[in-house]
Design a protein around this motif. Structure first.
Motif, PDB file in Angstrom:
ATOM      1  N   PHE A 113      -8.115  23.756   6.886  1.00  0.00           N
ATOM      2  CA  PHE A 113      -7.342  22.741   6.168  1.00  0.00           C
ATOM      3  C   PHE A 113      -8.186  21.495   5.929  1.00  0.00           C
ATOM      4  N   ASN A 114      -8.938  21.095   6.938  1.00  0.00           N
ATOM      5  CA  ASN A 114      -9.818  19.940   6.777  1.00  0.00           C
ATOM      6  C   ASN A 114     -10.859  20.183   5.697  1.00  0.00           C
ATOM      7  N   MET A 115     -11.439  21.369   5.675  1.00  0.00           N
ATOM      8  CA  MET A 115     -12.453  21.689   4.665  1.00  0.00           C
ATOM      9  C   MET A 115     -11.865  21.688   3.266  1.00  0.00           C
ATOM     10  N   GLN A 116     -10.617  22.133   3.136  1.00  0.00           N
ATOM     11  CA  GLN A 116      -9.965  22.098   1.832  1.00  0.00           C
ATOM     12  C   GLN A 116      -9.778  20.660   1.350  1.00  0.00           C
ATOM     13  N   VAL A 117      -9.442  19.771   2.290  1.00  0.00           N
ATOM     14  CA  VAL A 117      -9.335  18.359   1.937  1.00  0.00           C
ATOM     15  C   VAL A 117     -10.703  17.808   1.541  1.00  0.00           C
ATOM     16  N   PHE A 118     -11.754  18.181   2.286  1.00  0.00           N
ATOM     17  CA  PHE A 118     -13.111  17.739   1.952  1.00  0.00           C
ATOM     18  C   PHE A 118     -13.514  18.220   0.551  1.00  0.00           C
ATOM     19  N   ASP A 119     -13.233  19.482   0.261  1.00  0.00           N
ATOM     20  CA  ASP A 119     -13.585  20.029  -1.053  1.00  0.00           C
ATOM     21  C   ASP A 119     -12.837  19.297  -2.165  1.00  0.00           C
ATOM     22  N   GLU A 120     -11.581  18.991  -1.906  1.00  0.00           N
ATOM     23  CA  GLU A 120     -10.780  18.258  -2.882  1.00  0.00           C
ATOM     24  C   GLU A 120     -11.380  16.879  -3.138  1.00  0.00           C
ATOM     25  N   LEU A 121     -11.762  16.196  -2.066  1.00  0.00           N
ATOM     26  CA  LEU A 121     -12.382  14.880  -2.202  1.00  0.00           C
ATOM     27  C   LEU A 121     -13.726  14.968  -2.913  1.00  0.00           C
ATOM     28  N   ASP A 122     -14.466  16.036  -2.639  1.00  0.00           N
ATOM     29  CA  ASP A 122     -15.765  16.215  -3.286  1.00  0.00           C
ATOM     30  C   ASP A 122     -15.605  16.361  -4.798  1.00  0.00           C
ATOM     31  N   TRP A 125       0.808  -1.215   0.000  1.00  0.00           N
ATOM     32  CA  TRP A 125       0.000   0.000   0.000  1.00  0.00           C
ATOM     33  C   TRP A 125       0.846   1.271   0.000  1.00  0.00           C
ATOM     34  N   LYS A 126       2.025   1.225   0.605  1.00  0.00           N
ATOM     35  CA  LYS A 126       2.861   2.423   0.662  1.00  0.00           C
ATOM     36  C   LYS A 126       3.303   2.885  -0.719  1.00  0.00           C
ATOM     37  N   GLU A 127       3.421   1.948  -1.629  1.00  0.00           N
ATOM     38  CA  GLU A 127       3.848   2.268  -2.989  1.00  0.00           C
ATOM     39  C   GLU A 127       2.692   2.736  -3.864  1.00  0.00           C
ATOM     40  N   LYS A 128       1.478   2.565  -3.382  1.00  0.00           N
ATOM     41  CA  LYS A 128       0.304   2.870  -4.206  1.00  0.00           C
ATOM     42  C   LYS A 128      -0.374   4.190  -3.839  1.00  0.00           C
ATOM     43  N   ILE A 129       0.058   4.817  -2.773  1.00  0.00           N
ATOM     44  CA  ILE A 129      -0.612   6.033  -2.326  1.00  0.00           C
ATOM     45  C   ILE A 129       0.301   7.242  -2.489  1.00  0.00           C
ATOM     46  N   GLN A 130      -0.306   8.407  -2.568  1.00  0.00           N
ATOM     47  CA  GLN A 130       0.455   9.657  -2.600  1.00  0.00           C
ATOM     48  C   GLN A 130      -0.340  10.756  -1.917  1.00  0.00           C
ATOM     49  N   CYS A 131       0.377  11.735  -1.411  1.00  0.00           N
ATOM     50  CA  CYS A 131      -0.248  12.834  -0.680  1.00  0.00           C
ATOM     51  C   CYS A 131      -0.835  13.833  -1.667  1.00  0.00           C
ATOM     52  N   SER A 132      -2.102  14.187  -1.484  1.00  0.00           N
ATOM     53  CA  SER A 132      -2.753  15.144  -2.369  1.00  0.00           C
ATOM     54  C   SER A 132      -2.281  16.567  -2.064  1.00  0.00           C
ATOM     55  N   GLU A 133      -2.625  17.489  -2.941  1.00  0.00           N
ATOM     56  CA  GLU A 133      -2.187  18.876  -2.777  1.00  0.00           C
ATOM     57  C   GLU A 133      -2.759  19.499  -1.502  1.00  0.00           C
ATOM     58  N   ALA A 134      -4.057  19.337  -1.272  1.00  0.00           N
ATOM     59  CA  ALA A 134      -4.679  19.929  -0.078  1.00  0.00           C
ATOM     60  C   ALA A 134      -4.133  19.294   1.192  1.00  0.00           C
ATOM     61  N   THR A 135      -3.943  17.991   1.169  1.00  0.00           N
ATOM     62  CA  THR A 135      -3.407  17.308   2.341  1.00  0.00           C
ATOM     63  C   THR A 135      -1.974  17.746   2.623  1.00  0.00           C
ATOM     64  N   GLN A 136      -1.189  17.954   1.563  1.00  0.00           N
ATOM     65  CA  GLN A 136       0.200  18.372   1.747  1.00  0.00           C
ATOM     66  C   GLN A 136       0.284  19.732   2.428  1.00  0.00           C
ATOM     67  N   GLN A 137      -0.628  20.639   2.096  1.00  0.00           N
ATOM     68  CA  GLN A 137      -0.645  21.950   2.746  1.00  0.00           C
ATOM     69  C   GLN A 137      -0.929  21.803   4.239  1.00  0.00           C
ATOM     70  N   TYR A 138      -1.843  20.918   4.571  1.00  0.00           N
ATOM     71  CA  TYR A 138      -2.182  20.626   5.969  1.00  0.00           C
ATOM     72  C   TYR A 138      -0.964  20.042   6.692  1.00  0.00           C
ATOM     73  N   VAL A 139      -0.322  19.084   6.050  1.00  0.00           N
ATOM     74  CA  VAL A 139       0.861  18.424   6.614  1.00  0.00           C
ATOM     75  C   VAL A 139       1.983  19.431   6.852  1.00  0.00           C
ATOM     76  N   ASP A 140       2.209  20.302   5.881  1.00  0.00           N
ATOM     77  CA  ASP A 140       3.276  21.302   6.003  1.00  0.00           C
ATOM     78  C   ASP A 140       3.036  22.223   7.196  1.00  0.00           C
ATOM     79  N   ARG A 141       1.787  22.600   7.399  1.00  0.00           N
ATOM     80  CA  ARG A 141       1.458  23.476   8.528  1.00  0.00           C
ATOM     81  C   ARG A 141       1.706  22.768   9.859  1.00  0.00           C
ATOM     82  N   ILE A 142       1.331  21.510   9.942  1.00  0.00           N
ATOM     83  CA  ILE A 142       1.542  20.750  11.177  1.00  0.00           C
ATOM     84  C   ILE A 142       3.031  20.660  11.505  1.00  0.00           C
ATOM     85  N   HIS A 143       3.843  20.379  10.496  1.00  0.00           N
ATOM     86  CA  HIS A 143       5.294  20.289  10.727  1.00  0.00           C
ATOM     87  C   HIS A 143       5.866  21.642  11.154  1.00  0.00           C
TER      88      HIS A 143
END
Length: 311
Positions: A227-236, A119-137
């Motif tokens: 950030f969560n809403m941006q991920v939701f919108d992306e998924l939508d 599974w690790k080779e099949k997934i990638q971080c989306s643009e909206a999720t990456q922005q969320y991740v960057d902020r957390i770090h």
């Protein structure tokens, strides 16, 4: 305060159980109250995103649920990495509950179920999720006191509305009753969610923050909701592009857009045996002059009959 009891299985790892404390005084200036009131509007907006509303109604495609699980994996990996980094930092240490709260292992089980061993080779971080991740770090490394906002927003939500989503997903996606695919929502080491949330809020209120820091934490919590809403919108948006809508006969129908080879009916039902997508075949037939003439005549007859009936 929690009291540690031995695991029912007799293992070495203790499971914390929590005695409910009744009548604890709550001040409007307590961090838990400031967060509750200060994020109410953001919370309501998040609950009213199209993705969440569809999810709650059971209108969630399995592929979209898988992508949401991927987004959670990257989010919690970042959050828990920063929590581990700050586990001894006084501005966050009282809220460090790795045994009770951490979700990385549970999400790994879900992704293995959906994507397989690799599974690790099949997934990638989306643009909206990456922005969320960057902020957390950034917060964990430069403003660790604000990590409280991200932990509060995620884990308190998981222990509340997340439990509703678990049941919806299991029913809508026909997931196994044994819990595969929804381990993210299962907190084995919390015996009573309500009591644990009370403990967590008490720990937050005991943090030695001044008024300015508390306001910054509330502001950061609102950012977390955004950030969560941006991920939701992306998924939508991704969900709207998925064309697998079952008709009465149980077969998905192509919407007429994009590559014909991506038509679910064409790919899954016809394979190499059929001449092409039924949708495109129908459109092509309708463009024939003779067919158009017959259709026009039929419409004229139907219109005449309707007019006669009305008169």
């Amino acid at each position: 305060m929690p009291s540690a009891l031995e695991s029912p299985e007799g293992g070495e790892e203790d499971i914390l159980r929590y005695e409910e404390t009744e009548g604890d005084p709550v001040s409007p200036m307590d961090l838990s109250e400031l967060l509750k009131e200060g994020t109410k509007e953001s919370h309501d907006r998040a609950e009213n995103t199209q993705f969440v509303k569809d999810f709650l109604k059971g209108r969630i495609k399995k592929e979209l649920f898988k992508l949401a699980t991927v987004a959670l994996h990257f989010t919690y990996s970042a959050l828990e990495e920063e929590m581990d980094r700050n586990k001894d930092n006084l501005v966050f240490a009282p809220l460090y509950f790795p045994v009770e709260l951490h979700r990385r292992e549970a999400l790994a089980k879900d992704l293995k179920y959906f994507y397989g061993e690799d599974w690790k080779e099949k997934i990638q971080c989306s643009e909206a999720t990456q922005q969320y991740v960057d902020r957390i770090h950034h917060v964990g490394q430069h403003e660790p006191e604000l990590l409280v906002a991200h932990a509060y927003t995620r884990y308190m939500g998981d222990l509340s509305g997340g439990q509703v989503l678990k049941k919806v997903a299991q029913r809508a996606l026909k997931l196994p009753s044994t819990g595969e695919g929804i381990q993210f929502y299962v907190f084995d080491n919390i015996s009573n969610a309500q009591q644990f949330k009370q403990l967590y809020r008490a720990r937050m209120n005991a943090l030695d923050f001044d008024k300015d820091t508390k306001e910054r934490i509330v502001e950061e919590a609102n950012k977390a909701f955004r950030f969560n809403m941006q991920v939701f919108d992306e998924l939508d948006k991704i969900g709207r592009s998925l064309a697998e809508e079952a008709q009465d006969g149980g077969f998905p129908v192509h919407d007429g857009k994009g590559d014909i080879r991506k038509c679910p009916y064409y790919a899954d039902k016809l394979g190499t045996a059929g001449p092409g997508c039924p949708f495109h075949a129908a459109v092509g037939l309708a463009r024939q002059p003779l067919v158009q003439l017959v259709l026009a005549a039929c419409v004229a007859v139907a219109a005449g009959a309707a007019a006669w009936y009305i008169l």
